[in-house]
Design an enzyme around this catalytic site. Structure first.
Site, short mmCIF file in Angstrom:
data_model
loop_
_atom_site.label_atom_id
_atom_site.label_comp_id
_atom_site.label_asym_id
_atom_site.label_seq_id
_atom_site.Cartn_x
_atom_site.Cartn_y
_atom_site.Cartn_z
N THR A 125 0.84 -1.21 0.00
CA THR A 125 0.00 0.00 0.00
C THR A 125 0.87 1.25 0.00
O THR A 125 2.00 1.23 0.50
CB THR A 125 -0.93 0.00 1.24
OG1 THR A 125 -1.49 1.30 1.41
CG2 THR A 125 -0.18 -0.34 2.52
N ASP A 126 0.30 2.35 -0.47
CA ASP A 126 1.04 3.63 -0.43
C ASP A 126 1.24 4.11 1.02
O ASP A 126 2.09 4.97 1.28
CB ASP A 126 0.33 4.71 -1.26
CG ASP A 126 -1.03 5.14 -0.72
OD1 ASP A 126 -1.56 4.48 0.19
OD2 ASP A 126 -1.56 6.16 -1.23
N GLU A 127 0.47 3.54 1.95
CA GLU A 127 0.59 3.99 3.36
C GLU A 127 1.93 3.62 3.98
O GLU A 127 2.29 4.14 5.03
CB GLU A 127 -0.55 3.41 4.21
CG GLU A 127 -1.89 3.96 3.81
CD GLU A 127 -2.95 3.81 4.88
OE1 GLU A 127 -2.61 3.56 6.06
OE2 GLU A 127 -4.13 3.96 4.54
N TYR A 149 -1.50 -0.70 11.18
CA TYR A 149 -1.84 -1.29 9.88
C TYR A 149 -0.69 -1.09 8.89
O TYR A 149 -0.19 -2.05 8.30
CB TYR A 149 -3.13 -0.68 9.31
CG TYR A 149 -3.27 -0.90 7.82
CD1 TYR A 149 -3.51 -2.17 7.31
CD2 TYR A 149 -3.14 0.16 6.91
CE1 TYR A 149 -3.61 -2.39 5.93
CE2 TYR A 149 -3.25 -0.05 5.54
CZ TYR A 149 -3.48 -1.31 5.05
OH TYR A 149 -3.57 -1.52 3.69
N LYS A 153 1.92 -3.76 7.11
CA LYS A 153 2.03 -3.90 5.65
C LYS A 153 3.47 -3.66 5.18
O LYS A 153 3.94 -4.30 4.25
CB LYS A 153 1.09 -2.92 4.95
CG LYS A 153 -0.39 -3.22 5.10
CD LYS A 153 -0.83 -4.53 4.45
CE LYS A 153 -0.76 -4.49 2.95
NZ LYS A 153 -1.27 -5.76 2.35
#
Ligand code: NAD
Ligand code: DAU
Length: 335
Positions: A125-127, A149, A153
């Site tokens: 994810t970009d997060e 989260y 990831k």
């Protein structure tokens, strides 16, 4: 004919990806969907494909090596969507995130190494980059995840990379921005606000509503993953984005406007803990290979909102049970 093991295929993006594969490859593909069916997994998302001879659903946990091993052995391609995916839940109860997102990915990678799959796509994810005020993150930028989260990831993302470097596993890692579209669990911003507005309930906007996300139509994300299966290089990371950065308040206004609902439904509430201000990814790397998103933001948003208008039977059930308990306990939001 290739056999895909799609993990988390009963969730939002996974089920859209399975639809995408059958629409594109029809009988020239075989899909095994491994999903634990957590609160976020819903077999109703796949009713129209469940009787296909080239589709099989297996209820199981990616953390369970005994379940995973024979399925990976059958597969040519593994696409790992399975995860705990909601930032708010990770703030309240991080345990399952570490377990599924990190340990589960490890179990899949081990099986893939043992059986030597053709490709292993890790849906990151970009997060994982954290927040950025100006500019956009490139794939080579450092990772500074800020929620349990995104940290879990990031762990899975780097673990997948290590299996390429150490064991030569054919890993490709994708870091996509915020998806929207049909079948998204109504705890995430867009489906939550659309369904609340439809029921004339308030829209709980965190903080000042000026946090920025880049939005991509889920179908474009699926298309990018399929494109990278053909064109991505092993051991590489690819950012995927829609090029549609919007403040949350702009998304809120668009929804209210489309549904002809009043501004008075907006309800500014206490901010999310550790709330990342802005996400932005530089998508030059995948664009240089020849992929750009095909859907226009406003059009895709309108068809998405209309999908929720037309599928109250789908989301009504989800908002009446466990979801309600979770929000009552954690956020005291109006339901
Ligand atoms: P989702 O929560 O809708 O679906 C997750 C699915 O994984 C569910 O069907 C759930 O039952 C399943 N699952 C959870 N734990 C499992 C386990 N231990 N074993 C097997 N299955 C399990 O999530 P989503 O929004 O569809 O996201 C899918 C993937 O894409 C995630 O890895 C997420 O991190 C990533 N991602 C999401 C977005 C987004 O905007 N939604 C953006 C970028 C990346
Ligand atoms: O960026 C990709 C990520 O996007 C994925 O990796 C995650 O799995 C996915 O959940 C999503 O994370 P976000 O935290 O960005 O999505 P969410 O829909 O939860 O929130 C989007 C923005 O809206 C964020 O700034 C918080 C805000 N928000 C969200 C909810 C649920 C609100 O203001 N009110 C809300 O009730």
């Amino acid at each position: 004919m290739k056999t895909y093991l799609v993990t988390g295929g009963a969730g939002f993006i996974g089920s859209n990806f399975i639809h995408y594969l059958f629409e594109k490859y029809d009988d020239d593909v075989c899909v095994i969907n491994l999903d634990k069916l957590t609160y976020a997994g819903n077999l109703e998302n796949l009713i129209d494909v469940e009787t296909r001879e080239n589709y099989r659903f297996v209820k199981g946990d990616i953390c369970d090596a005994k379940t995973v091993d024979p399925l990976v052995q059958e597969a040519d391609i593994v696409v790992n969507f399975a995860a705990e995916s909601h930032v708010d839940r990770s703030i309240g109860a991080p345990d399952a995130f570490i377990q599924t997102d990190v340990y589960g990915t490890f179990i899949l990678l081990e099986a893939a190494r043992k059986h030597g799959v053709e490709k292993f796509i890790q849906i990151s994810t970009d997060e994982v980059y954290g927040s950025i005020i100006d500019g956009s993150f490139k794939e080579t930028d450092i990772l500074e995840p800020s929620s349990p989260y995104s940290a879990s990831k990031a762990g899975a993302d780097r673990l997948a990379y290590s299996y390429f470097v150490t064991y030569g596993l054919a890993v490709i890692i994708t870091r996509c921005s915020n998806n929207f579209g049909p079948y998204q669990y109504p705890e995430k911003l867009i489906p939550l606000f659309v369904t609340n507005a439809l029921e004339d309930k308030s829209l709980p906007i965190y903080g000042d509503g000026k946090n920025v996300r880049d939005w991509i139509y889920v179908r474009d994300h699926c298309d990018a993953v399929d494109f990278l299966l053909g064109h991505g290089a092993h051991g590489q990371v690819y950012n995927i984005g829609g090029g549609n950065e919007r403040m949350n308040i702009q998304i809120t206004d668009l929804i209210l406007h489309y549904l002809h609902k009043p501004d008075s439904l907006k309800n500014y509430i206490q901010d999310r803990l550790g709330h990342d201000r802005r996400y932005s990814v530089d998508t030059g790397k995948i664009a240089a290979l020849g992929w750009t998103p095909g859907h226009k933001f406003e059009q895709a948003m309108h068809s998405t909102i209309q999908w929720y208008v037309d599928h109250k039977a789908w989301w009504g059930k989800l908002k009446s049970g466990e979801y309600k308990e979770f929000y009552k306990a954690n956020y005291k939001k109006e339901l």
